[in-house]
Design an enzyme around this catalytic site. Structure first.
Site, PDB file in Angstrom:
ATOM      1  N   LYS A  54     -11.076  -9.166 -42.177  1.00 49.88           N
ATOM      2  CA  LYS A  54     -10.820 -10.377 -41.387  1.00 49.88           C
ATOM      3  C   LYS A  54      -9.491 -11.016 -41.760  1.00 49.88           C
ATOM      4  O   LYS A  54      -8.790 -11.546 -40.904  1.00 49.88           O
ATOM      5  CB  LYS A  54     -11.972 -11.367 -41.560  1.00 49.88           C
ATOM      6  N   GLY A  55      -9.133 -10.977 -43.036  1.00 50.09           N
ATOM      7  CA  GLY A  55      -7.869 -11.562 -43.481  1.00 50.09           C
ATOM      8  C   GLY A  55      -8.094 -12.661 -44.494  1.00 50.09           C
ATOM      9  O   GLY A  55      -9.027 -13.459 -44.351  1.00 50.09           O
ATOM     10  N   ALA A  56      -7.233 -12.698 -45.523  1.00 46.48           N
ATOM     11  CA  ALA A  56      -7.480 -13.604 -46.646  1.00 46.48           C
ATOM     12  C   ALA A  56      -6.390 -14.640 -46.879  1.00 46.48           C
ATOM     13  O   ALA A  56      -6.487 -15.420 -47.815  1.00 46.48           O
ATOM     14  CB  ALA A  56      -7.658 -12.785 -47.927  1.00 46.48           C
TER      15      ALA A  56
ATOM     16  N   ARG B  54      -8.689 -16.283 -53.685  1.00 43.79           N
ATOM     17  CA  ARG B  54      -8.597 -15.836 -52.280  1.00 43.79           C
ATOM     18  C   ARG B  54      -9.958 -15.422 -51.742  1.00 43.79           C
ATOM     19  O   ARG B  54     -10.252 -15.607 -50.570  1.00 43.79           O
ATOM     20  CB  ARG B  54      -7.589 -14.704 -52.143  1.00 43.79           C
ATOM     21  N   ARG B  55     -10.791 -14.839 -52.607  1.00 38.95           N
ATOM     22  CA  ARG B  55     -12.135 -14.464 -52.162  1.00 38.95           C
ATOM     23  C   ARG B  55     -12.939 -15.708 -51.799  1.00 38.95           C
ATOM     24  O   ARG B  55     -13.718 -15.709 -50.860  1.00 38.95           O
ATOM     25  CB  ARG B  55     -12.862 -13.678 -53.257  1.00 38.95           C
TER      26      ARG B  55
ATOM     27  N   GLN C 100      -5.608  -6.578 -40.500  1.00 40.72           N
ATOM     28  CA  GLN C 100      -6.244  -7.881 -40.676  1.00 40.72           C
ATOM     29  C   GLN C 100      -6.546  -8.502 -39.309  1.00 40.72           C
ATOM     30  O   GLN C 100      -5.641  -8.735 -38.512  1.00 40.72           O
ATOM     31  CB  GLN C 100      -5.327  -8.791 -41.495  1.00 40.72           C
TER      32      GLN C 100
ATOM     33  N   ARG D 108      -8.537   0.432 -43.352  1.00 34.53           N
ATOM     34  CA  ARG D 108      -9.549  -0.552 -43.720  1.00 34.53           C
ATOM     35  C   ARG D 108      -9.367  -1.766 -42.812  1.00 34.53           C
ATOM     36  O   ARG D 108      -8.263  -2.306 -42.701  1.00 34.53           O
ATOM     37  CB  ARG D 108      -9.391  -0.980 -45.183  1.00 34.53           C
TER      38      ARG D 108
ATOM     39  N   ASP E   3      -2.826  -2.216 -49.596  1.00 38.21           N
ATOM     40  CA  ASP E   3      -3.389  -3.488 -49.153  1.00 38.21           C
ATOM     41  C   ASP E   3      -2.327  -4.295 -48.419  1.00 38.21           C
ATOM     42  O   ASP E   3      -1.149  -4.244 -48.769  1.00 38.21           O
ATOM     43  CB  ASP E   3      -3.878  -4.304 -50.350  1.00 38.21           C
TER      44      ASP E   3
ATOM     45  N   HIS F 161     -19.176  -8.448 -45.724  1.00 38.96           N
ATOM     46  CA  HIS F 161     -20.441  -8.734 -46.395  1.00 38.96           C
ATOM     47  C   HIS F 161     -21.467  -9.272 -45.394  1.00 38.96           C
ATOM     48  O   HIS F 161     -22.590  -9.603 -45.778  1.00 38.96           O
ATOM     49  CB  HIS F 161     -20.236  -9.797 -47.485  1.00 38.96           C
TER      50      HIS F 161
END
Length: 322
Positions: free
Chosen positions: A180-182, A281-282, A158, A177, A129, A220
């Protein structure tokens, strides 16, 4: 402002410690697959039964001592063994910072190497990650070193980084993967507007589908998903070249629907005591995430605790400015 708030909360070590004390009573049990490995394996089995594969993240935050990194490595190796012993369809996601990147690069490299080596024996893929910008290049360096020895390692691109396309092209022969980036990043290195990030996200996905090894599309957003469906049909891209990914607990019906339609689908399954930073973060990533889990997660007690935490964080910020 909401993103700044939740990102600030995610980086608060005191609140992270308090969250461990309360376990998942704050409501995050809907988006975190338990606090121990046994619970995580059971969740994976349930997802596998619905035709969904999994990537497993043994959560960890604020690792500043070698003993903590070594303990994290031990726990991740236990996850690898559990995947093999239980015969589940799953692979590993790990964060270099959890394995000592903020302590010493070579120390971290050896920890990641041991995990990749063990996973390689069982044919288990390991995804590195990506974290914030200060850890970006060292993480890429670890990927490059390990790729000379192993084939079961990949990473994340990202979309909010201005140089994301350059990185994508450089690492096109890896399983990637795309997200978008967190994290919150400055305008000098990252897009700030949602429209710019969304545009770059689509461009990265399309380029890697056409030119890359294997693409994990982490979103999502049903609009993005429908766009990808049309794009792969128009360009005769086989399903074996890509998968959709979503987070555990988010849009469950859509996850099952995509798997039932014959698309490769992978759920990101986080578990462990250090769930707080991940959860915040989510919520920071995009306002829609709050809507997606609000009915499942937030209750009177949760709102009170988060409200108090948010107030404490904002008060701390204001105090520092004086």
């Amino acid at each position: 402002m909401m993103k700044d708030l939740f990102m600030g909360l995610s980086q608060n070590e005191l609140l992270n410690t308090a969250a461990k004390k309360y376990g998942l009573k704050l409501g995050a049990q809907s988006v975190v697959a338990g606090t121990n490995l046994e619970q995580a394996i059971q969740s994976i089995k349930e997802l596998n039964a619905q035709g969904i594969s999994c990537t497993v993240d043994n959560l960890g935050e604020f690792v500043f001592k070698k003993e903590e990194a070594l303990e994290a490595k031990k726990q991740i190796l236990e996850v690898v063994e559990a995947i093999q012993e239980n015969g589940v369809d799953a692979h590993i996601s790990l964060k270099p910072s959890q394995l000592g990147l903020d302590i010493d690069y070579d120390f971290c490299l050896e920890n990641v190497r041991e995990i990749v080596d063990r996973a390689s024996r069982y044919g288990i893929f390991v995804n590195m990650d990506m974290e914030d910008s200060k850890r970006l290049q060292p993480s890429f360096d670890i990927l490059e070193v390990l790729s000379e020895e192993y084939e079961n390692v990949g990473t994340v691109i990202q979309a909010y980084f201005l140089e994301a396309m350059e990185d994508l092209k450089k690492y096109k022969n890896f399983r990637l993967r795309i997200v978008k980036g967190a994290y919150k990043e400055p305008a000098e290195i990252a897009y700030q507007e949602k429209s710019d990030i969304d545009k770059n996200f689509i461009e990265l996905i399309e380029w890697h589908l056409l030119n890359g090894k294997f693409t994990s599309i982490a979103t999502h957003d049903h609009k993005v998903i429908n766009h990808v469906k049309q794009f792969v049909r128009a360009n005769n891209i086989p399903n074996e070249k890509f998968e959709f990914q979503m987070l555990y607990g988010f849009r469950k019906d859509l996850q099952v629907k995509l798997a039932s339609e014959g698309y490769n689908f992978c759920t990101y399954v986080p578990f462990g005591q250090d769930w707080y930073g991940y959860f915040m973060r989510r919520l920071a990533e995009r306002p829609q995430n709050i809507n997606l889990v609000a009915k499942q997660v937030f209750n009177k007690k949760t709102n009170t605790i988060i409200g108090v935490a948010a107030g404490a964080y904002l008060l701390g910020r204001l105090t520092k400015k004086k």
